[in-house]
Design a protein around this motif. Sequence first.
Motif, PDB file in Angstrom:
ATOM      1  N   LEU A 254       0.879  -1.156  -0.006  1.00 29.58           N
ATOM      2  CA  LEU A 254       0.119   0.029  -0.053  1.00 29.58           C
ATOM      3  C   LEU A 254       0.816   1.209   0.038  1.00 29.58           C
ATOM      4  N   MET A 255       0.431   2.113  -0.675  1.00 29.58           N
ATOM      5  CA  MET A 255       1.043   3.594  -0.525  1.00 29.58           C
ATOM      6  C   MET A 255      -0.120   4.604  -0.378  1.00 29.58           C
ATOM      7  N   VAL A 256       0.129   5.659   0.216  1.00 34.37           N
ATOM      8  CA  VAL A 256      -0.819   6.837   0.588  1.00 34.37           C
ATOM      9  C   VAL A 256      -0.392   8.335   0.185  1.00 34.37           C
ATOM     10  N   ASP A 257      -0.745   8.654  -0.769  1.00 34.29           N
ATOM     11  CA  ASP A 257      -0.341  10.051  -1.156  1.00 34.29           C
ATOM     12  C   ASP A 257      -1.229  11.230  -0.716  1.00 34.29           C
ATOM     13  N   LEU A 258      -0.674  12.391  -0.497  1.00 39.57           N
ATOM     14  CA  LEU A 258      -1.200  13.626  -0.179  1.00 39.57           C
ATOM     15  C   LEU A 258      -0.619  14.584  -0.673  1.00 39.57           C
ATOM     16  N   GLY A 259      -1.255  15.417  -1.688  1.00 35.42           N
ATOM     17  CA  GLY A 259      -0.341  16.494  -2.549  1.00 35.42           C
ATOM     18  C   GLY A 259      -1.177  17.716  -2.671  1.00 35.42           C
ATOM     19  N   ILE A 260      -0.382  18.637  -3.103  1.00 31.57           N
ATOM     20  CA  ILE A 260      -1.056  19.962  -3.745  1.00 31.57           C
ATOM     21  C   ILE A 260      -0.435  20.209  -4.956  1.00 31.57           C
ATOM     22  N   GLY A 261      -1.576  20.231  -5.915  1.00 31.19           N
ATOM     23  CA  GLY A 261      -1.325  20.512  -7.340  1.00 31.19           C
ATOM     24  C   GLY A 261      -1.539  22.102  -7.895  1.00 31.19           C
ATOM     25  N   TYR A 262      -1.501  22.329  -8.781  1.00 30.66           N
ATOM     26  CA  TYR A 262      -1.614  23.633  -9.461  1.00 30.66           C
ATOM     27  C   TYR A 262      -2.015  23.653 -10.854  1.00 30.66           C
ATOM     28  N   MET A 263      -2.940  24.083 -11.388  1.00 29.07           N
ATOM     29  CA  MET A 263      -3.220  24.205 -12.720  1.00 29.07           C
ATOM     30  C   MET A 263      -3.785  25.543 -13.265  1.00 29.07           C
ATOM     31  N   ALA A 264      -3.343  26.115 -14.229  1.00 31.00           N
ATOM     32  CA  ALA A 264      -3.550  27.567 -14.672  1.00 31.00           C
ATOM     33  C   ALA A 264      -4.274  27.078 -16.004  1.00 31.00           C
ATOM     34  N   GLU A 265      -5.423  27.902 -16.368  1.00 33.26           N
ATOM     35  CA  GLU A 265      -6.194  27.723 -17.616  1.00 33.26           C
ATOM     36  C   GLU A 265      -6.691  28.809 -18.071  1.00 33.26           C
ATOM     37  N   SER A 266      -5.957  29.215 -19.185  1.00 33.93           N
ATOM     38  CA  SER A 266      -6.391  30.488 -20.093  1.00 33.93           C
ATOM     39  C   SER A 266      -7.108  30.010 -21.268  1.00 33.93           C
ATOM     40  N   ASN A 267      -8.250  30.077 -21.321  1.00 34.88           N
ATOM     41  CA  ASN A 267      -9.114  29.463 -22.392  1.00 34.88           C
ATOM     42  C   ASN A 267     -10.202  30.138 -22.927  1.00 34.88           C
ATOM     43  N   GLU A 284     -16.313  33.164 -25.620  1.00 38.75           N
ATOM     44  CA  GLU A 284     -16.092  33.924 -24.287  1.00 38.75           C
ATOM     45  C   GLU A 284     -14.875  33.512 -23.607  1.00 38.75           C
ATOM     46  N   LYS A 285     -13.817  34.393 -23.624  1.00 36.53           N
ATOM     47  CA  LYS A 285     -12.489  34.005 -22.804  1.00 36.53           C
ATOM     48  C   LYS A 285     -12.514  34.055 -21.344  1.00 36.53           C
ATOM     49  N   TYR A 286     -11.886  33.340 -20.760  1.00 32.76           N
ATOM     50  CA  TYR A 286     -12.069  33.090 -19.201  1.00 32.76           C
ATOM     51  C   TYR A 286     -10.514  32.498 -18.675  1.00 32.76           C
ATOM     52  N   GLU A 287     -10.315  32.808 -17.549  1.00 34.04           N
ATOM     53  CA  GLU A 287      -9.021  32.368 -16.740  1.00 34.04           C
ATOM     54  C   GLU A 287      -9.476  31.463 -15.635  1.00 34.04           C
ATOM     55  N   SER A 288      -8.931  30.507 -15.311  1.00 33.67           N
ATOM     56  CA  SER A 288      -9.069  29.817 -14.362  1.00 33.67           C
ATOM     57  C   SER A 288      -7.931  29.281 -13.525  1.00 33.67           C
ATOM     58  N   PHE A 289      -7.741  29.324 -12.274  1.00 33.89           N
ATOM     59  CA  PHE A 289      -6.577  29.000 -11.665  1.00 33.89           C
ATOM     60  C   PHE A 289      -6.985  27.933 -10.514  1.00 33.89           C
ATOM     61  N   GLU A 342     -23.394  41.000 -26.708  1.00 35.36           N
ATOM     62  CA  GLU A 342     -22.178  40.857 -25.811  1.00 35.36           C
ATOM     63  C   GLU A 342     -23.048  40.760 -24.453  1.00 35.36           C
ATOM     64  N   SER A 343     -22.430  39.546 -23.662  1.00 40.11           N
ATOM     65  CA  SER A 343     -22.947  39.085 -22.596  1.00 40.11           C
ATOM     66  C   SER A 343     -21.956  38.234 -22.183  1.00 40.11           C
ATOM     67  N   THR A 344     -22.071  37.801 -20.612  1.00 43.19           N
ATOM     68  CA  THR A 344     -21.368  36.860 -19.873  1.00 43.19           C
ATOM     69  C   THR A 344     -22.322  35.420 -19.919  1.00 43.19           C
ATOM     70  N   PHE A 345     -21.706  34.486 -20.272  1.00 41.31           N
ATOM     71  CA  PHE A 345     -22.637  33.218 -20.475  1.00 41.31           C
ATOM     72  C   PHE A 345     -22.019  31.860 -19.948  1.00 41.31           C
ATOM     73  N   ILE A 346     -20.958  32.181 -18.812  1.00 41.11           N
ATOM     74  CA  ILE A 346     -20.051  31.087 -18.515  1.00 41.11           C
ATOM     75  C   ILE A 346     -19.763  31.337 -17.166  1.00 41.11           C
ATOM     76  N   ASP A 347     -19.733  30.253 -16.151  1.00 39.12           N
ATOM     77  CA  ASP A 347     -19.545  30.532 -14.797  1.00 39.12           C
ATOM     78  C   ASP A 347     -18.861  29.128 -14.294  1.00 39.12           C
ATOM     79  N   ARG A 348     -18.322  28.869 -13.116  1.00 39.29           N
ATOM     80  CA  ARG A 348     -17.729  27.793 -12.761  1.00 39.29           C
ATOM     81  C   ARG A 348     -17.762  27.814 -11.065  1.00 39.29           C
TER      82      ARG A 348
END
Length: 408
Positions: A254-267, A284-289, A342-348
């Motif tokens: 067995l192995m147990v992993d604890l991590g911290i990851g990072y992902m930057a999305e300019s899309n 529609e452009k967005y940025e997600s970190f 022109e409008s905003t039509f995306i959310d997360r």
Amino acid sequence: MKLRASKYLGLVSLFLVSLSLFAQQETEYNSYVILQDGTQIRGEIKQKFDVESYSELEFITETGERKVYKPNDIQAFSLGNGRFFRTETIPSQSDLVFVQELMSGSVALYKWSNKYYLRYEDRLIELKTVHSSKTENGKIVNVTSNQYVGVLKLAMNDDCGTGLHKEIESTKLSDRDLIKLFTSYYNCNNQPFEVHVSQVPLSKLSLKIQGGVGFLGLMEYESNKDVNYKLDKTILPYFEVGLRFKEFRNAPRLMVDLGIGYMAESNTLIIDSQLSTFKLTGREKYESFSVLVPIQLSYIVFKQGTNQVYTGGGLTFWFTKFDADLGELSVDNGTPNPNVIESTFIDRKEKGISPNLKIGYRNQLSAKTNLFVELKGDFLIKNMFFYPLTYNASYNYVVGALTFGIEL
């Protein structure tokens, strides 16, 4: 973007291969066997995992001679980490077996096949609980009797043992509890003893650093109109650091992993749909970190030499900062000039929990250093929301990651 990802993977792969070619491993002859005539021979005991039971062992002497020993061939053997095994005849077993000696002293404590035994007055007695059932008021009641408590009191039948009666009655059948009890007993009597598993840690801990590429995808959860949504970019960098708990004393696979990851999305979200009376397009452009906290339990399914294959799963906790620009929708109903809105039509969602699965390959360079490659997938349910015009849709966010890493 695909070219960048290929270059990145190629550079990381070249680095890991180069590191493995220059890594060296030295064989340490810290183990030994004791033959039937009492002769002790030092060497290396070949083993895939640090386990608690052996039916036979492959032994390589310091001169390179390779032998296979069974319980009938030797008196005992010891591993380099301190584990010590003797040959004994277990009650209800006709053949000799290798038993692990957890503690030696006037009363020795053994373990075999997840059962505990005492060597007391030239007898081997099993420490066990007895399960039975009886009828009370017309109902069947299950009864558990800790028979081992009486055996321990018998083996510690002196003033020190009498003083330890409460501790004996609260002792569980586990390595930790039994070793603690016998240590108290021997110290009280000023008797010599040895704990053979004191050098064997409950688990080992290593730092892991990994990086690679993430693969994005959308999967419809619910929608009130058949509008097509897609992401402009589906590949992006992914990085993670964390801790790996491994080589557990009682569960070496067995192995147990604890991590911290990072992902930057300019899309960019792209809409391109032919509806019943008009064509709807938009961008529609967005940025997600995102900061990710994955927690995973893995199982080594294959090991040969320094190579391992493992698989596992767990949960990932997501913390996301999301910013969207003003988008543009085009409604084309066949007229010369489409209507542009022109409008905003995306959310997360800013927070989420996803189940994850992974498969990995691991190569041991030295006692403390491993290289590994992992393929992981996360599934965020109902994570992104689209609402152009009067239409509404929620989508699952699917993330795959191919990473290369080093474990120190």
